[in-house]
Design a protein around this motif. Sequence first.
Motif, PDB file in Angstrom:
ATOM      1  N   GLN A  36       0.843  -1.187   0.000  1.00  0.00           N
ATOM      2  CA  GLN A  36       0.000   0.000   0.000  1.00  0.00           C
ATOM      3  C   GLN A  36       0.887   1.248   0.000  1.00  0.00           C
ATOM      4  N   THR A  38       1.408   3.425   1.942  1.00  0.00           N
ATOM      5  CA  THR A  38       1.303   3.800   3.345  1.00  0.00           C
ATOM      6  C   THR A  38       2.669   3.598   3.984  1.00  0.00           C
ATOM      7  N   GLU A  64       2.497  -0.016  -5.862  1.00  0.00           N
ATOM      8  CA  GLU A  64       1.817   0.633  -4.741  1.00  0.00           C
ATOM      9  C   GLU A  64       0.340   0.817  -5.074  1.00  0.00           C
ATOM     10  N   VAL A  66      -3.921   0.404  -3.073  1.00  0.00           N
ATOM     11  CA  VAL A  66      -4.648   0.211  -1.815  1.00  0.00           C
ATOM     12  C   VAL A  66      -4.919  -1.273  -1.597  1.00  0.00           C
ATOM     13  N   ALA A  67      -5.309  -1.616  -0.367  1.00  0.00           N
ATOM     14  CA  ALA A  67      -5.418  -3.019   0.042  1.00  0.00           C
ATOM     15  C   ALA A  67      -6.315  -3.858  -0.869  1.00  0.00           C
ATOM     16  N   TRP A 160      -9.638   0.762   1.864  1.00  0.00           N
ATOM     17  CA  TRP A 160      -8.769   0.223   2.909  1.00  0.00           C
ATOM     18  C   TRP A 160      -9.388  -0.958   3.653  1.00  0.00           C
TER      19      TRP A 160
END
Length: 328
Positions: A36, A38, A64, A66-67, A160
Motif C-alpha cells: 500500500q 502507506t 503501490e 490500496v489493500a 482500505w
Amino acid sequence: MKLAYLTAAIALSLAASPSMANDKPGEGVTVRPVIQPTIEELFQARIVFHALKDLGYTVADPQEVVAQTAHLAVGTGDADLYTASWDSLHQKFFEEAGGEKVMTKIGTLVDGCLQGYLVDKASYDAGVKNLGDLKDPKIAAKFSTDGSGKAALAGCVPGWGCERVIEHQLTEYKLRDTVTHNQGEYNAIIADTIARFKNGKPVLYYTWTPYWVSGALVPGKDVEWLSVPYTSLPDGAKANTTFDGKNLGFAVDSERIVARNDFLKANPAARKLFEVANVSINDVSAENKLIADGEKSSADIDKHVDAWIKANQAEYDGWLKAARDAAK
C-alpha cells in the motif's frame, strides 16, 4: 602428487556445492511484491524483502496500490505477494480476488492489531463512552466541526477495508442522522483532528494499531477507545471484537502475508520464511513513531530495518535457517 591434489580439490568442490546452493535457494527467482502507499507499512514489508534477498531472491520494486487492489493483484497474477493483509478486515478482499484457489494466507507477520473509534478523554469522562451515545443529537453536536450539528468522524480511506465496517456500523447503529463520516487522505484528516485536540476541542476519530497516531494521542491519557452497542460486521462476519474489556466493534486482528499458490509451491524457502517471520507490534509502533518524528525517507526506513535486524539477529537468522532447511 598434483593429481592427488586435483582430485581432492574436485571432491571438496562437489561436497561444497550443495551447501552453497542451499545458502541462496532463491537465486535466479524474481519476487514481485505489492504494497500500500502507506509509509507505516514499509518497515515490516522491507524486513521480509531483506530476508528474501538474503536467501538469494531478487525483489522487484513493489507496486503501490490500496489493500483491495493489492489482493486483486496477487489473485490475478500481477504480483506474487502482499505483506499487510489483515486477516479479518481484508477477508472479503481475499475472497473477491480468488481466495484459496489461487492464493494462501500464510504466517502471522504482526499480531495483536486493533481498530476502533476514539474520543478525547474529557468527553469520555463526561459520559461519552459508547459509539451509540452519538444517536443523541445534543451529544453529537459537541463533535461538529462545520456547524451542521452532526458529529464529524475522522474516518477511513475508501478501499482500505475499514471503510466497509464503518459504513456498515453507521447504518446498523442508526447514526446516519447524527454522524458524518469524513473520508479522504487519512494523514491530512488526522492532522486536523490532532490540531483540534491541542486547541482543547472535542474529537472523534477512527484509527488502528500499530500506527503513530496512538503515540500522538495516547489512549488512557489523551483519548479513550469507545465501545460499540454490539458486534455487527459486514456480511454477517463473526470475530472477536473485545479488547481489554471493551467491544471495539472491529476484529482483534493480525497482519498476514498473502502469496500466490503457484509461487509458494515453486519456492519452499520463501514459503517457510513467510510462515516463521514475525515482528512485534510494539516494534512496529516504535518505528512508526520515528516516522512521525521526521525519519520518513526511504533511506530512513532502511536504517530502521537494519537496526531491527541487528537487535533481533538470532531470531532473524533462525528464519533464514528454517527457510534454507525447507529448500533442501
